[in-house]
Every structure is written in C-alpha cells, then in structure tokens.
Design an enzyme around this catalytic site. Structure first.
Site, PDB file in Angstrom:
ATOM      1  N   THR A 166      -6.094  11.978  -4.374  1.00 53.51           N
ATOM      2  CA  THR A 166      -5.853  11.685  -2.961  1.00 53.51           C
ATOM      3  C   THR A 166      -5.490  12.963  -2.205  1.00 53.51           C
ATOM      4  OG1 THR A 166      -5.019   9.537  -3.651  1.00 53.51           O
ATOM      5  CG2 THR A 166      -4.570  10.189  -1.393  1.00 53.51           C
TER       6      THR A 166
ATOM      7  N   GLU B 281       0.814  -1.215   0.000  1.00 52.10           N
ATOM      8  CA  GLU B 281       0.000   0.000   0.000  1.00 52.10           C
ATOM      9  C   GLU B 281       0.850   1.268   0.000  1.00 52.10           C
ATOM     10  OE1 GLU B 281      -2.826   0.205  -0.872  1.00 52.10           O
ATOM     11  OE2 GLU B 281      -4.365  -0.572   0.466  1.00 52.10           O
TER      12      GLU B 281
END
Lengths: 308, 308
Positions: free
Chosen positions: A181, A128
């Site tokens: 993001t 991640e």
C-alpha cells in the site's frame, strides 16, 4: 433466527476514471461468514479459516466494523462470528471490505434489520481503518449494495448506487504478488494537470451516462484513467501486456483493480468475457508469476444471506 | 421552402463541476436568423442587427460555420443570411455559439436536412474559432441539441445529450461589464491537486446521475466547481454575494456562466427561480453596475425554426 450464513462478495474499486470514487460488485467470489446468537454477552470471533487473522475483536477488520454497529444498539444477547476467507488479502478485490461488510450485514440480519444497507456502509468503513488506516467506502459500498457505487462525499457519506447494464461482465486476473500500500500511495502525484483533471471528469461523467443508458460504446470510451494508472501500472508486472490483450480481444476497458495487483477488464456478454480472460491469462503467463482468473456478472444484490 | 426563420438560444457552458464539458440550453432568450435561397451563388450576409459584426463571410462566426457546412454539399443556388443578435457579445451565455449554431441549423433546413443536429455541431465549432481562437463545442452543442450536453472528446467529437429534469429552471444575471478572455484564461492554474481533481470528477459523476434520476438533492450537492471558480470568481464583481444570495434562497447551485461575467443559478420550480432571481439582483445591486436577469426553463429542443 439464531444462526445465519452470509456471503460477502469481492469488489473492484478505483474503476479507471472513477479513481477513489467508483466501485462495482462481483458475483460468485467472496467470503462466507456465520453469525450466531449466544448467551454470553459481547462479540466473539469463534472461528477463522482461509487467512491468518487476529481473533481479538478490536484488531480484526470484521470485529471493528461489527463493534461500530453494536455500539448503536442495545441487545440482551451475545454474538459469535465465524470468518471464512475465500478472498486473499492484498489482492486488490476488496478482501478486507468483504470482512467488514459481511460482519455488519450479518449482525444487522441477526438483530432484525434495524439499519438499511446504506446505513451499514458507515459501520463497515470503521473496519477499513484496521486494514488501511483510513475510513473509505470504495469497496464496502459496492460490497454491501451491489451494482456500481459512486462515493462522492464522506461528511456525511454520500453513496450513489447505479444498476449495471445487464450484459456487463467483469474479468479479474489476480497475480500472486504483493503490492505494498505504501508503494501504491508513494507513486501518486499530489498535483495533476488541469487538462488531465478535466479529461478524467468528462470520462466519469460519460461512464455514468453510459450506465444509465446501457450505452456500451460510451462505457468503453469512458473507461480510461489518466490520473493514476500511468503511475501505478509500473508496480504490476505485465500490466500493459494484459490490458492490451484485453482490449484487443474486445474488452470495453481494463485497468487496475483497487490498488492492485489485480487487473480487471469489463466486457459485453459472457462469451466475450471468456475470450478476454483467456487472452489476459496468455499475456500474463510471460511473467512466470502464478495467478488466478475470475469471470463474473455484476452482482446487483451485494452482501446477502446464504439460505441453502 | 425559400425563406426560413431560426431561433438560436442562449446557453450556459462550464457548468460548475462540468468545466469545459457540461452545458445547458436556455429558453426564451436567443438570436434570430433568416435564411433565403437566392439565384446568386454563394453565401451572403445581407443584414445584421443588434451588434456590430463583419459582413465578410470569412470574418463572421455565422459565416465561417455556414461555409464549413456548405463545403460538404453541392447546391445549385445561393444563400442569403440575416443575423439579428439579441444576445450580447461577451456576456458568457453563448452569443457567438448561437450565431454559429443558428447558421448551420438554418442552412441545413434550407437544404432539406442532409445532416443530423449532432453532425451540425462539427460545423458550428468551426465558427467558434473566429470568436475564441479554438474549436470548442461547450456552447454550440447545447445550443443545437437542447437539454444538457456533455462534450467528452473532440477526435472524433463525442457529445452526450441528457434530458433535464422537468422542474429545473435557470436564472442568469448578466453584469454589463467585459471580462477579457485573456484574463479568464490567465487566472487558470495549469496544475491542480489530485484531491481536487477527484472531487471534481465525483461531482460531475454525481451530477450526471442526478440528471438521469431527477434527484434534485444530488444535483444540488454535485453543483460545485473546485478547479476553476475559486480563481475566476475574482474577475466578476459581487460574485460571492450573488452566489450566496442564490444559495440562501434555495437555489440548487450557482456559478459562473461560460467564462463570465454572467452568473447563473439552477433552481427547482419556477417559483423558486423567481425568488432566487430577486435575491441575486438585490445582492448585485451593491456593485452599482447595470445588469439584466433572465429566468428560463431548460430548453429541450435547442435551435429551432420559428414558424409563426
């Protein structure tokens, strides 16, 4: 077992009152990955379809997660990995997590399961970092473990897995837009009111109680996010309309999936999920943005082998 | 049934991660109340022992709670109520709530139970206004219902009752000092960090999961309050020492009971609770303040008739 095929499902993280904590695993929508033992040592990505992703292992989410696992074992063969992306990147339903989870699950199977699924979460989190810049388990935990997961701590990793009530279904509407993001983060307020913090706390407590007791009314009352959704929803065109359409048609709750742009609803029974999906589509169609919609049971198994 | 005797137990509210939400019911410590039908109509408080409280029904916590119930029924007799306080006012273990809960429970029994215990919480809350200036159910809910209660909403009242794991015990150390409600409120910060809000949310979610699964490790990890205790603890002499003594001796968690000054610890098994109680006493004795200590099972029944 020299070649195996893995299904790594989509997931919903940041589930309303469980912002940064609570996720669930979807069924029927996910990536496929193939793993093969090879005589050439080391890990190689031999094929990627469905997305434009790097073949260099160190720059690839699945590659980095896989390496984290392989660093902990001693093997005398190499591994080839194929990644077949069905989940669109940046959709808010855990595309990068599926890659990371699928990678560690597949390699673990190939090695004869030296690690438990919970242990695999630690490796998948390393992947991640490539996608989001930080180790987080919001999506990899439900992707690997299935059901609902509550990640309550990272040092060490604390994951609570909770079965889903059997009649629970999820609807996900994925608008074909990008939410950056950086924008998702920028709209968050670093300070919140004590009152809202308490409300959120009570709602997650109620939601967890609702899961354990299959109390759909309690689940519905608890599915509210007062800390984040009020700010993030403005990044998603039509969000309020879609959410209201879901609620007016009997959804238990609705909110932003992950950091968006996908919008989810939870429903009791498949028939209601189908009705809610139609209502969400209709409400979203005003935006003229293309989209796709999924209806899914809660996937209790998580990442799994494809045996056929 | 012309005369009945009621036991209204002590309670712990603001249980760590469940600030303003979560309470539990203690056993073996509580008020006693007697109720009698009388020919003279209306409600009369005929005897009060153990505390200096008003006999005027409208100024008395138990009286106001009782009237809230009596306003909803039509009866052709009067009621006499005796209040025998064993719980000290301002101790932080729900003294006023016991009066309110005992009053509505007793009268409901005398009337042949027209209301459920959950419905009685609404009436008991009215009594709390006399004691604290606001309707809240943090203590009256566990006092009436027993076990753990999570109060997640007030319009309408939402109370979730959760059974306690069978080996769970509570220790309460009550320092004989007064912490003013105004001081307890004044130290709270109206704003908290999003990070802490998320931590608290996850901890309550974990705690609730721990209760449903009797997972004592999870209960222990979750019993933390990052929103309120860091500020309120300074109002209680010796708090850190007592809490640390509890944790070092194996308590699952420890914190401020209600708005203080009582300090509680939760323990697995009675033997550990006894050990923890001794350690807490020892740690507190440095303050030279007098105190008392209680060890209690979690009371699953709540307010009840005394039949002997």
């Amino acid at each position: 077992m020299n070649e195996i095929k893995v299904f790594a499902p989509a997931t919903i993280a940041n589930l309303n009152c469980g912002f940064d904590l609570l996720g669930l695993c979807l069924d029927g929508i996910g990536d496929e990955m193939i793993f093969r033992k090879s005589s050439e040592k080391g890990l190689q990505i031999t094929k990627i379809s469905g997305a434009n992703l790097p073949y260099e292992v160190e720059n690839n989410v699945a590659g980095v997660a896989a390496l984290a696992l392989l660093n902990e074992v001693d093997i005398d063969f190499g591994i080839e990995m194929e990644i077949h992306k069905k989940l669109k990147l940046g959709s808010g339903i855990g595309s990068s997590s599926a890659s990371a989870a699928g990678a560690v699950f597949g390699i673990n199977e190939l090695l004869g399961k030296p690690f438990t699924k919970k242990e695999l979460v630690n490796f998948a989190m390393k992947g991640e970092v490539v996608a989001s810049g930080s180790e987080h388990a919001d999506n990899v935990a439900p992707c690997l473990l299935g059901g609902f997961t509550l990640v309550t701590g990272y040092n060490p990793l604390e994951v609570i897995r909770i079965d889903a009530p059997k009649d629970l279904f999820a609807v996900v509407l994925h608008p074909h837009i990008e939410v950056k993001t950086s924008d998702s983060r920028a709209v968050l307020k670093p300070e919140v009111s004590l009152k809202n913090a308490i409300t959120q706390t009570g709602n997650l407590g109620g939601f967890v109680a609702g899961l354990y007791t299959s109390d759909y009314d309690l689940i519905s009352r608890s599915l509210k996010d007062v800390l984040v959704e009020p700010y993030r929803k403005h990044l998603i065109p039509g969000f309020d309309k879609v959410k209201n359409a879901a609620l007016e048609n009997g959804a238990l709750g609705s909110g932003i999936s992950g950091a968006g742009p996908s919008i989810f609803a939870l429903c009791k029974q498949k028939e209601n999920a189908q009705k809610v999906a139609i209502a969400m589509e209709k409400a979203f169609s005003d935006t003229k943005i293309s989209y796709d919609v999924h209806i899914s049971e809660i996937n209790e198994e998580g990442t799994k082998l494809i045996t056929n």
